[in-house]
Design a protein around this motif. Structure first.
Motif, PDB file in Angstrom:
ATOM      1  N   HIS A  94     -29.395  42.928  90.994  1.00  0.00           N
ATOM      2  CA  HIS A  94     -28.730  43.089  89.696  1.00  0.00           C
ATOM      3  C   HIS A  94     -27.487  43.970  89.749  1.00  0.00           C
ATOM      4  N   GLU A 132     -20.493  41.465  84.362  1.00  0.00           N
ATOM      5  CA  GLU A 132     -21.367  41.360  85.531  1.00  0.00           C
ATOM      6  C   GLU A 132     -20.552  41.134  86.805  1.00  0.00           C
ATOM      7  N   THR A 173     -24.924  46.221  82.731  1.00  0.00           N
ATOM      8  CA  THR A 173     -25.375  44.971  83.346  1.00  0.00           C
ATOM      9  C   THR A 173     -26.242  44.135  82.411  1.00  0.00           C
TER      10      THR A 173
END
Length: 300
Positions: A226, A14, A277
């Protein structure tokens, strides 16, 4: 084969995607790889790799300095500091009474090919007009060029001396407010743990977001939150809406892409973003005639 153990890495997947996404965004704000390469000292293909999720290359310290100088604010450095739990402050802060919000959002946006083509046609027209008038304008331009400079100058020099071309390449916005609004912005930025510049920039980015759908989902806001592209966000939303109570959805990638109104040819790229992700997990891999099954992550 690499002997490095990913379990020992101090950056998560991430983290790396977040760095890639911010790098890609800020290079676009700096004029795009074609313009930024001249001040970064890095060719366009490498600058593109810095923002590509499928490439292992990451932006280095020297290019970060050049990027933030081009933007006029430490936006990339601030992103990295925030990832470590820090916020940036100037070495010589101005007194509180002198702080303003003028020009906090100095945003550069790379124009479309159509705009660039129009600029090229205008320059060609001016060139023909200059020749018809005896080339006086061209002579003046060469007289202004520094000694030893190549004929025509560099791309960046051309941008600096030709305001009309620069107007074709960038848009600038200045935000002004009274002192009370300034204090409110500073207070809100401190509460959010970011600088006033970052706070205003985040809200500025949202003014061109597509409106939310009937469920309240906004693809652009989801993408920023995100670290994925807005098209990947649209794909995720379609899959989420078709998932069962357990969060599992089955189907073909082309059908999902068509429902999301995105290019089916790039559907696998957008799906890769979602998987990288952790927003989507593959349950059953798709085969030639059998659709795949995917589990959708629960997000707030």
């Amino acid at each position: 084969m690499s002997k490095l153990d990913p379990a020992l890495f101090l950056t998560t997947a991430e983290d790396r995607i977040r760095i890639k996404a911010r790098t890609e965004q800020l290079i676009k704000l700096a004029g795009g790889p074609g313009v930024f390469q001249h001040v970064a000292g890095v060719p366009t293909d490498m600058l593109s790799k810095y923002g590509s999720r499928s490439e292992p290359n990451f932006i280095n310290a020297a290019v970060i300095v050049a990027l933030d100088r081009q933007l006029g604010a430490p936006m990339m450095l601030e992103e990295l500091a925030n990832m470590l739990g820090y916020t940036l402050v100037p070495l010589e802060p101005e007194p509180s009474a002198a702080v303003g919000v003028d020009d906090l959002a100095d945003v550069h946006k790379e124009t479309s090919e159509a705009d660039i083509a129009r600029g090229s046609r205008r320059r060609a027209f001016r060139h023909r007009r200059g020749k018809a008038c005896g080339g006086s304008r061209n002579r003046r331009r060469h007289q202004l060029a520094p000694s030893g400079a190549p004929e025509g100058g560099s791309v960046m020099a051309s941008l600096r001396r030709d305001p009309e071309e620069r107007a074709d390449s960038f848009y600038r916005f200045s935000v002004k407010c009274d002192r009370l609004t300034n204090l409110k912005i500073e207070a809100a930025a401190r509460k959010a743990g970011v600088s006033s510049t970052t706070f205003v920039q985040r809200h500025f980015e949202a003014i061109v977001d597509e409106p939310p759908d009937d469920t309240g989902f906004c693809a652009d806001a989801f993408a920023r939150q995100h670290g994925v592209s807005s098209k990947a966000a649209k794909l995720w939303n379609v899959m989420r809406r078709e998932a069962n109570a357990a969060g599992v959805v089955s189907g073909g990638l082309r059908e999902f892409a068509s429902a999301a109104r995105i290019s089916a040819g790039h559907g696998s790229d957008y799906m890769a973003e979602l998987i990288d992700t952790g927003l989507v997990t593959t349950v059953v891999r798709p085969a030639s005639r059998n659709p795949g099954s995917y589990r959708m992550a629960k997000v707030s």
